[in-house]
Design an enzyme around this catalytic site. Sequence first.
Site, PDB file in Angstrom:
ATOM      1  N   HIS A 359       0.774  -1.277  -0.024  1.00 29.06           N
ATOM      2  CA  HIS A 359      -0.081   0.073  -0.066  1.00 29.06           C
ATOM      3  C   HIS A 359       0.808   1.247  -0.091  1.00 29.06           C
ATOM      4  CE1 HIS A 359      -3.941  -2.153   1.006  1.00 29.06           C
ATOM      5  NE2 HIS A 359      -3.093  -3.047   1.584  1.00 29.06           N
ATOM      6  N   LYS A 557      -9.224  13.142   4.876  1.00 29.64           N
ATOM      7  CA  LYS A 557      -8.321  11.999   4.862  1.00 29.64           C
ATOM      8  C   LYS A 557      -7.154  12.391   6.054  1.00 29.64           C
ATOM      9  CE  LYS A 557      -7.325  13.171   0.424  1.00 29.64           C
ATOM     10  NZ  LYS A 557      -7.478  11.846  -0.238  1.00 29.64           N
ATOM     11  N   ARG A 558      -6.598  11.123   6.452  1.00 29.79           N
ATOM     12  CA  ARG A 558      -5.173  11.458   7.364  1.00 29.79           C
ATOM     13  C   ARG A 558      -4.380  12.611   7.122  1.00 29.79           C
ATOM     14  NH1 ARG A 558      -4.466   7.463  11.553  1.00 29.79           N
ATOM     15  NH2 ARG A 558      -2.861   8.691  11.933  1.00 29.79           N
ATOM     16  N   LYS A 563      -0.272  14.630   1.311  1.00 21.02           N
ATOM     17  CA  LYS A 563      -1.735  14.696   1.000  1.00 21.02           C
ATOM     18  C   LYS A 563      -1.955  16.442   0.880  1.00 21.02           C
ATOM     19  CE  LYS A 563      -3.127  10.537   3.265  1.00 21.02           C
ATOM     20  NZ  LYS A 563      -3.835   9.579   2.242  1.00 21.02           N
ATOM     21  N   THR A 665      -9.004   6.060  -1.811  1.00 20.60           N
ATOM     22  CA  THR A 665     -10.281   5.185  -2.018  1.00 20.60           C
ATOM     23  C   THR A 665     -11.389   6.417  -1.673  1.00 20.60           C
ATOM     24  OG1 THR A 665     -10.060   4.437   0.459  1.00 20.60           O
ATOM     25  CG2 THR A 665      -9.693   3.114  -1.458  1.00 20.60           C
ATOM     26  N   LYS A 669     -15.296   7.356  -3.160  1.00 18.48           N
ATOM     27  CA  LYS A 669     -16.653   7.518  -2.486  1.00 18.48           C
ATOM     28  C   LYS A 669     -17.160   8.857  -2.732  1.00 18.48           C
ATOM     29  CE  LYS A 669     -14.191   4.542   1.106  1.00 18.48           C
ATOM     30  NZ  LYS A 669     -13.261   4.906   2.225  1.00 18.48           N
TER      31      LYS A 669
HETATM   32  C1  26Q Z   1       3.104  -0.043  10.406  1.00 18.00           C
HETATM   33  C2  26Q Z   1       3.908  -0.544  11.462  1.00 18.00           C
HETATM   34  C3  26Q Z   1       3.920   0.012  12.662  1.00 18.00           C
HETATM   35  C4  26Q Z   1       2.925   0.832  13.001  1.00 18.00           C
HETATM   36  C5  26Q Z   1       2.104   1.301  12.065  1.00 18.00           C
HETATM   37  C6  26Q Z   1       2.334   0.776  10.884  1.00 18.00           C
HETATM   38  C7  26Q Z   1       1.000   1.127   9.500  1.00 18.00           C
HETATM   39  C8  26Q Z   1      -0.348   1.360   9.911  1.00 18.00           C
HETATM   40  C9  26Q Z   1      -1.136   1.815   9.015  1.00 18.00           C
HETATM   41  C10 26Q Z   1       1.667   1.510   8.316  1.00 18.00           C
HETATM   42  C11 26Q Z   1       0.878   1.987   7.287  1.00 18.00           C
HETATM   43  C12 26Q Z   1      -0.585   2.050   7.688  1.00 18.00           C
HETATM   44  C13 26Q Z   1      -1.651   2.210   6.738  1.00 18.00           C
HETATM   45  C14 26Q Z   1      -1.567   2.567   5.521  1.00 18.00           C
HETATM   46  C15 26Q Z   1      -2.464   3.106   4.374  1.00 18.00           C
HETATM   47  O1  26Q Z   1      -3.636   3.372   5.102  1.00 18.00           O
HETATM   48  N1  26Q Z   1      -2.508   3.279   3.284  1.00 18.00           N
HETATM   49  C16 26Q Z   1      -3.344   3.771   2.225  1.00 18.00           C
HETATM   50  O2  26Q Z   1      -3.944   2.447   1.797  1.00 18.00           O
HETATM   51  C17 26Q Z   1      -5.085   2.579   0.927  1.00 18.00           C
HETATM   52  C18 26Q Z   1      -5.652   1.559   0.547  1.00 18.00           C
HETATM   53  O3  26Q Z   1      -4.792   0.701  -0.263  1.00 18.00           O
HETATM   54  C19 26Q Z   1      -4.767   3.666  -0.254  1.00 18.00           C
HETATM   55  O4  26Q Z   1      -5.769   3.846  -0.975  1.00 18.00           O
HETATM   56  C20 26Q Z   1      -3.861   4.874   0.133  1.00 18.00           C
HETATM   57  O5  26Q Z   1      -3.244   5.555  -0.980  1.00 18.00           O
HETATM   58  C21 26Q Z   1      -2.981   4.424   0.976  1.00 18.00           C
HETATM   59  O6  26Q Z   1      -2.156   5.802   1.678  1.00 18.00           O
END
Ligand code: 26Q
Length: 853
Positions: A359, A557-558, A563, A665, A669
Site C-alpha cells: 500500500h 483524509k489522514r 496529501k 479510496t 466514495k
Molecule cells: C506499520 C508498522 C507499525 C505501525 C503502523 C504501521 C502502519 C499502519 C497503517 C503503516 C501503514 C498503515 C496504513 C497505510 C494506509 O492506509 N495506506 C493507504 O492504503 C489505501 C488502501 O490501499 C490507499 O488507498 C492509500 O493510498 C494508502 O495511503
Amino acid sequence: MNMDAETQAEILTLKTKHYLITMMGLAADEASDEEFYRALSYALREEIMINWLACTRTHRENYARTVNYLSMEYLPGRILSNNITNLAADEIIRIVMQKMNRRAQNIINREADPGLGNGGLGRLASCFLDSLATLHYPARAYGLRYQYGIFEQQIRDGVQIEAPDCWLLSENPWEFRRDLRRVIVKYCGTTEASTNIQGDEVMDLKNAEEVYALPFDIPIVGYNKEGQFSVVTLRLWSTKESPRNFKLQSYNAGRLDQAAENTLLTDVLYPNDVHDVGKRIRLKQEFLLVSASLQDITSSYTKRYGHFHSFADKVCIQINDTHPSLVIPELIRMLTKQYDIPWKTALDMAQAVTGYTNHTVMREALEEWDQDLMKYLLPRQFHIIERLNQDFCNTLRTRYPNDEGLIRRTSILEDGKVRMANLAIIGSHKVNGVAELHTAILKNIVFKDFNEIYPDKFIAITNGVTQRRWLLHCNPELSRFITKRIGEGWITDFPQIAKLLPYAEDPESQKAFMDIKKKNKMRLIESVAQENRLEGKDSNSAFPLLDVNSIFDVHIKRMHEYKRQLLNLLHAIALYQELLQNPNHSRVKRTIIFGGKAAAGYEVAKNVIRFIHCVARKINRDPNINGMLKILYIENYNISKAELIIPAADVSQQISVAGMEASGTGNMKLAINGALTVGTDDGANIEMRMAVGDTEWPFLFGATAEEVMGMRIANSYDPEKLIEKDVRLKNALNALLDRTFALNESEHHAGCGLYDRLAGMHDGFPADHYFVLNDFASFYEVQKKVEHLYTEPSLWARTALINISSMGSFSSDVTIENYCKKIWDLQPMPIDPVILQQIRYEYSMLDVCRVYR
Ligand code: 26Q
C-alpha cells in the site's frame, strides 16, 4: 413463506421486547436508546445467525477453497445500520420504530464506531469483506480486537488532543466470544535444535512466554438479494480476557509492569499510518495475529482433511501490507515442525498460499524490524527467516554470479534489520499494488530488482469501495434517484451504473440531482450544528454559519504532508486576500471542509491542523468578505462522519503530490456521491480520469509523477524561484509568517514552522519535499474553473452525473473479482438451500425468523 413488511415488523417488535425483558429486565418504555439499540440488534441478529451457520456449513461440507484475509486493521463503521441496509430491512425497521415510538437515527447513533484502523488500508479491508460476503465467496478474515481503537481527536484552540477511544464500554451485540477456539501464542524462550522425520532441522522452544489469544467473531453480512445472503466471519483476537496471560514470575518478582504486558497486547492500535519504528509491542501484536490465525487455519484444515496434500489447493492467505508477513516463516515452521513436511515442500506451500498487497511507495514507510529484537521475541521464526534468506541468496548467486549489489538490495536481512517487504515478496506468489501507477512505481523503482528476479509476480489490482455502504446506505436520496432511473441492479453489479449516463443530459434529472445535493448539505449542516450544541460550544464562534448554497469543497483524509492539506490552506489564504483586496471580485461562495487525524507524534501535521484553525477563526468572522469563504474543520473524522460529509460534497480534494498516494479510496466514495474531483494525476485518480474521459474531468492540475521524479533526480527544484515570481503565492506564504492569523506565540511558532517546511533551506536540501509551491499556481487556476462551472448548475449536474455513471469499475466487488481471478483462484459458493432449510427448521418449525423481504 413470504410475509409482508407489516407482519415482519410485528415479529421484530416482539423479539425486541423479548430481549428487553429477558436480557435487560426492562419494559419497552423504560429502555434508554442505548438499551433499545442493543435489544433491536439482538433481534435482528437471529436472522443473521441462520445464514451465518448455513454459510459456514455449506463451505465446510463442500470442501470450499477459502481465502483467509489477514489485516492488522479494519474500519467496519457502525454495524447495525449497515446490516439493516444489507438485509434490505429498511422498511421493516421504519415500521418497528414507528410502532415502538423511537427515532431510527437516535437508536443507530448509540452504537460506537469501531476504530480498529488508521485510514485507507483498514477501510479497504472492510469494503473487501462486504464484497466477499455479497458475492458469496468462501472467505474468513482475521484481525485484532483492540480495546482502544484509533484515538478520538479532540480539538482545543486548534490543537489536536488524543483521547482514548473506549469503544467496548458496554456489551457489543455484534461479537461472539469463542472460548473453545482460543489458542496459545509463544514468545521469547530459548531454542533447541532437533530434526523432523524428513531430517530437516527444526527448533524446540524452552521457557517461552505463553499468551492466550481468545477469538471474538463478528458476522459480516452480505447484501440480501431475494432472501439470499451470505455471511463472512471476521475473527478478532484478544489477549485481554485471559488470566493466564499474567506472567507469574514477573509478578512474584514485583515487576508488575512486565507481568501485565501480555494481557495488554491487544490494548491499543498503533495510531500511525506510516511505520512506527521499533515498537516491541507492535511486533508482538503482529505475531499474535499471525500465530493465532495460522493455528486456527491449520487446525480447521486438518480437522477436515487429516493430511496436508491439498493444503495449497484449499487455502489462500492474503496479507494486508507487510504487517502480517510473519505468516511466511511461521507457516513454514509449523509445516516442518508440527506436520513433518520437508523444508522445500513447506517453503513452496507457504509461497503458493500467500499473496501480499502493498500500500505504499514511501521507502520510510516500508516496515523494518531490528534483528536483535526479533531474535529475542521470536527466536524460532527468526531462525526460519535466516534459512529462507540463505536459500534465496544462494539462488541469486547461482543465477546472477558476481552481483553482490543485487543480493544486498534484495536480501531480507541487512544492516541489522529484517526487511519485511523483502520477506513478503520472496515468500508469496503474487504481490499486488493498489492502482496502475502505484504498481508501475513498485515494478520500476521501489522493487525493480525483485521485478527482474520474479517477472510475473507483480500485478496491479486497483482498489474499489462498496457502493452499498458508500452510496446505498449513506445517501438514500441519491440511491432512490438512481434506482428510479436504472433499477436496482447497480447495488450488486456496479458497472450497471453506466446506464445513468443518458440522464446526465436530462434537465429534470440535473435539477433533481442538485436538489438532493442541497438536502444532503443541509443534513450535514444540521449535524454539525447539533454536535456543537451537544458540546455546549457557542454556535457563532465555534462553527461558522454555513451557507447551503456555497460550494462544499471537501478535503477529508489522514493529515499528511504528501496529501497536501497545506496546499489547500494556502489557496484559502490567497482567496481570502483576494476577497479583501477586491470588493468587486466575481468569486463564488465556498465552504472548505477539512477532516482528518494527525499521528500523535507528527508535529508538522499537527501544526497544519492548528494553522487551519487560525485561518478559519479569522476568515469565518471577517465581515469584510461577506461570508464568501468559510472554513470548517470537522473534529474526529471517522467512518460515521464520512457517511455524513461525503453525500454533501460538491468538490473532492485529491491533491497528493503525484506518485505518492498509492491509490486513494476517498476519491471513489466522493465521486459516486456526485462530487467533482480536483485532483493531481496520482493513484487511482488517473484511472478515474480515464474512465470519465478527459473533457468531463475538468479539474486536473499539477505536476505529473514523471515530472516530480525528474525534479527529484535532477535536484532541480527551486522553491525560492517560484516564490519570487508569484506574488499571490508570496503573499499567502507571508501570512504564515506574519501575525495575520496567529494570535499568540505558539500559533506564530506553528505558522513559522510551516513556512520553513515550504520555503526554508534544510542542510543544503531544498525545502518543500512535497512540491506544494510547485503546484500552487495550477491549483489556483483549476479552483477558478471550479467556480466557473458551479455558476452553471445544469452543467455542473451534468458533469457530476457523467462522473457517477463512469465509476462502475471502482466498486470493491470488481476489485474482489480481480483478486479471485488473478491471485486466489476462488469460486463463489452461495448457501446450499438444503442446508439453509435444515437450519431454519432447527431454529423454528414455524420459520418465524424472516424479517427481511
Ligand atoms: C506499520 C508498522 C507499525 C505501525 C503502523 C504501521 C502502519 C499502519 C497503517 C503503516 C501503514 C498503515 C496504513 C497505510 C494506509 O492506509 N495506506 C493507504 O492504503 C489505501 C488502501 O490501499 C490507499 O488507498 C492509500 O493510498 C494508502 O495511503
